[in-house]
Scaffold this motif. Structure first.
Motif, PDB file in Angstrom:
ATOM      1  N   LEU A  88      -0.137   8.728  68.011  1.00 46.13           N
ATOM      2  CA  LEU A  88       1.259   8.499  67.622  1.00 46.13           C
ATOM      3  C   LEU A  88       1.633   9.321  66.381  1.00 46.13           C
ATOM      4  N   VAL A 112      12.011   8.133  70.572  1.00 46.74           N
ATOM      5  CA  VAL A 112      11.005   7.158  71.024  1.00 46.74           C
ATOM      6  C   VAL A 112       9.734   7.122  70.157  1.00 46.74           C
ATOM      7  N   PRO A 113       9.123   8.264  69.792  1.00 53.02           N
ATOM      8  CA  PRO A 113       7.895   8.173  68.965  1.00 53.02           C
ATOM      9  C   PRO A 113       8.141   7.510  67.617  1.00 53.02           C
ATOM     10  N   VAL A 115      10.470   5.188  67.015  1.00 55.22           N
ATOM     11  CA  VAL A 115      10.638   3.751  67.283  1.00 55.22           C
ATOM     12  C   VAL A 115       9.271   3.113  67.502  1.00 55.22           C
ATOM     13  N   ALA A 116       8.431   3.827  68.253  1.00 53.28           N
ATOM     14  CA  ALA A 116       7.078   3.301  68.521  1.00 53.28           C
ATOM     15  C   ALA A 116       6.284   3.152  67.222  1.00 53.28           C
ATOM     16  N   ALA A 117       6.601   4.021  66.248  1.00 45.68           N
ATOM     17  CA  ALA A 117       5.898   3.942  64.960  1.00 45.68           C
ATOM     18  C   ALA A 117       6.485   2.868  64.054  1.00 45.68           C
ATOM     19  N   GLY A 118       7.580   2.242  64.503  1.00 52.32           N
ATOM     20  CA  GLY A 118       8.128   1.114  63.744  1.00 52.32           C
ATOM     21  C   GLY A 118       9.390   1.425  62.974  1.00 52.32           C
ATOM     22  N   ARG A 121      15.906   1.365  64.612  1.00 49.99           N
ATOM     23  CA  ARG A 121      16.565   2.068  65.705  1.00 49.99           C
ATOM     24  C   ARG A 121      17.574   3.126  65.240  1.00 49.99           C
TER      25      ARG A 121
END
Lengths: 235, 379
Positions: A88, A112-113, A115-118, A121
């Motif tokens: 990630l 997306v990456p 968001v995936a990392a926290g 939005r």
């Protein structure tokens, strides 16, 4: 000027798959070094093992034997969760079929990456939008993938791969679905955005229209590297 | 990642609505059928609850429900009145009869004969007429559902003469009561009139209605009555329950409704499971890409859980709302559904069923996502 230090070290990679009661060896103890600041092509016929090879380099397929060091980190010595986190933070992916989420806008897909990392939005989508701007498709940021052309979708996929500023970008046939002009434009973009002294890009391709854009070409045959040079070998 | 999961789901409108339909249909079918079932079997108790003044029912030991009763001799009434703790006791006659309407139609009716002096046994709520009207010659009071059954809509039945087992009966009032299990027309009359309306047998008194004296519970008095008279005595709640149990034990209704509810669950699982699987299959490359990018399995689980939760909540809400509208509208507009209500336990039970359905289908869908190797996105 790019600093050509070793980015990835591949030591004795062996990969076997089971086919019923038999084990089929697709990679036969591969050793290689990939330098930063370069566009490295992994070239070969279908079944030569290049997809398996790039999957192992990207940390998404465990090798049967051997080790892969990405920017000094032996990635297969990490726990599963740490490996996911490593990917990630350090790796960007560009897939042949783009694999964009069809119900998200271009800017949202690009985010997306993050968001995936926290990341929150709104902030993530803003950064996704900024990356699209860098790739000259800011005007398409609010469109869904199905409203975009193949080349535009590929740029969104590139934005997604680069938005979190990974050090390694792996690309699977990034120009296969594009015409020659769009393909070269995509490659120019990749070179422009992805290459930096502490970064490297590996591209799996058999698109001979873009071979001249490579800094280095590794040719694979039957699970072995048979050529390592700046140009394709003469056959 | 939750918003991404929700957008993935809601963006695919066909499958999203398919999933909502599956859950809503299942919730509707289960809650609506259970509500009808509960209300239907509770009608086994309406004859008891329609007489609120009596908290004790006394009967022959073989009698089981208000409609399955062996008549007792008149002396039984005196025996019950003499039991210590009985405040008052009055006779009640319940018997089937046939009525002929002015148009010549035949209809089965239940004749209820109430105590001449006190009119105990008569429902409280009058729509038309009054209790005193029952003292007029040949007077009967009809229940509202029966009136709707016997006469056309808008027709005023007050004063209408009926032929009740070859005898003249005149409708003098309409009472508001919940219909019985069979929804048969109920005609209330005085006990002395009822004896004349219903064909004679040696014993005529179906029940004795009684009340416990102050300071005693109905249960204590029923025990005393049984010990002193050998008759069967039940509290109102016990006898109401007997009526419900009789329907459960002696009809195929629980099995039939059970099958429908089970089908609702199975069809729901099938529709939701299939649609969810199709949705996951269509998005498996995207899930694979997310895993490759660095989305952990836990986050993937949360994503699928969020999708399942959304479908479950919205689908359940739609299903329960439709069921409630169906029942409320039926209760307001159709005599067949008069008095129907939705007990709070049914939405709760339906929620458990929907949760189970969502857990099963969500788990099946999640399995294929978790099994997907991120490396598959390169193949």
């Amino acid at each position: 000027m790019s600093d050509k230090r070793t980015a990835i070290t591949i030591n004795g990679i062996v990969k076997e798959f089971s086919a019923g009661s038999q084990m089929i060896r697709v990679l036969h103890g591969i050793d290689a070094e990939i330098r930063s600041g370069e566009l490295t092509y992994l070239v070969g016929e279908s079944g030569s093992g290049k997809t398996t090879m790039i999957s192992i380099i990207a940390g998404i397929l465990y090798p049967t034997d051997g080790s892969v060091s990405v920017f000094g980190q032996d990635i297969y010595s990490l726990s599963d969760n740490d490996l996911v986190r490593f990917r990630l933070s350090n790796i960007g992916f560009i897939f042949q079929q783009y694999n964009l989420i069809p119900t998200l806008t271009a800017a949202e897909n690009a985010s997306v990456p993050l968001v995936a990392a926290g990341m929150k939005r709104d902030e993530a989508v803003e950064r996704g939008r900024a990356m699209l701007d860098k790739l000259n498709i800011a005007d398409q940021a609010d469109k869904l993938p199905r409203q975009l052309s193949g080349g535009q979708q590929q740029r969104v996929a590139i934005a997604r791969a680069l938005v979190h500023e990974p050090r390694l970008v792996v690309c699977d046939e990034p120009t296969a679905a594009l015409d020659a002009k769009s393909g070269r434009r995509v490659m120019d973009l990749l070179r422009e955005v992805a290459l930096a002294p502490e970064r490297t890009v590996i591209i799996v391709t058999h698109d001979n229209r873009i071979f001249d854009l490579a800094d280095r070409i590794l040719v694979m045959e039957d699970g072995r590297i048979t050529h390592d040079g700046e140009e394709m070998p003469d056959h | 990642m939750t918003w991404i999961a929700i957008r993935m789901l809601t963006g695919d409108r066909q499958k999203f609505f398919g999933l909502l339909f599956g859950v809503a249909f299942s919730a509707l079918l289960i809650s609506q059928q259970l509500t009808i079932f509960i209300n239907l079997i509770e009608r086994g108790a309406t004859a008891v609850y329609n007489i609120p003044t009596a908290n004790i029912w006394v009967m022959d030991p073989v009698s089981r429900t208000p409609d399955v009763a062996l008549p007792m001799p008149p002396t039984a009434l005196d025996k019950v009145r003499s039991v210590n703790g009985v405040e008052w006791a009055s006779p009640l006659l319940r018997s089937g009869a046939t009525v002929r309407t002015p148009e010549g139609d035949l209809e089965g009716v239940t004749v209820v004969g109430v105590d001449d002096a006190t009119l105990i046994g008569l429902p409280k709520k009058f729509i038309q007429g009054s209790r005193e009207a029952l003292y007029e010659p040949d007077a009967v009071i009809i229940d509202s559902v029966g009136a709707a059954k016997l006469f056309p809509e808008g027709f005023d039945p007050i004063g209408v003469r009926l032929e009740l087992n070859d005898r003249r009966a005149v409708i003098r009032g309409i009472v508001d009561v919940d219909p019985s299990f069979t929804s048969q027309v109920i005609l209330y009359t005085r006990y002395s009139n009822a004896l004349a309306f219903v064909p004679g047998t040696r014993n005529r008194m179906s029940f004795i209605l009684a009340s416990a004296s102050d300071g005693l519970t109905a249960k204590q008095v029923t025990t005393r009555i049984t010990e002193a008279t050998g008759l069967k005595a039940r509290t109102r709640e016990e006898f109401a329950r007997d009526g419900v149990d009789f329907i459960i034990e002696n009809t195929g209704i629980p099995v039939n409704f059970g099958i429908t509810v089970a089908l609702g669950f199975i069809v729901g699982v099938a529709i939701v499971g299939l649609t969810f699987s199709l949705f996951i299959r269509d998005n498996i490359k995207q899930f694979g890409a997310l895993k490759a990018i660095g989305v952990t399995n836990n986050k993937i689980r949360m994503m699928v859980a969020a999708q399942a939760l959304l479908v479950g909540l919205v689908g359940y809400g739609i299903g329960i709302l439709l069921a409630a509208i169906f029942i409320a509208s039926g209760a307001a507009n159709s005599p067949d559904f008069k008095g129907f209500y939705t007990p709070w336990e049914i939405p709760v039970l339906t929620a458990f069923v929907v949760i189970t359905m969502i857990l099963i289908t969500g788990w099946l869908a999640l399995r294929s996502v978790l099994k997907t190797e991120p490396a598959e996105v390169f193949r």
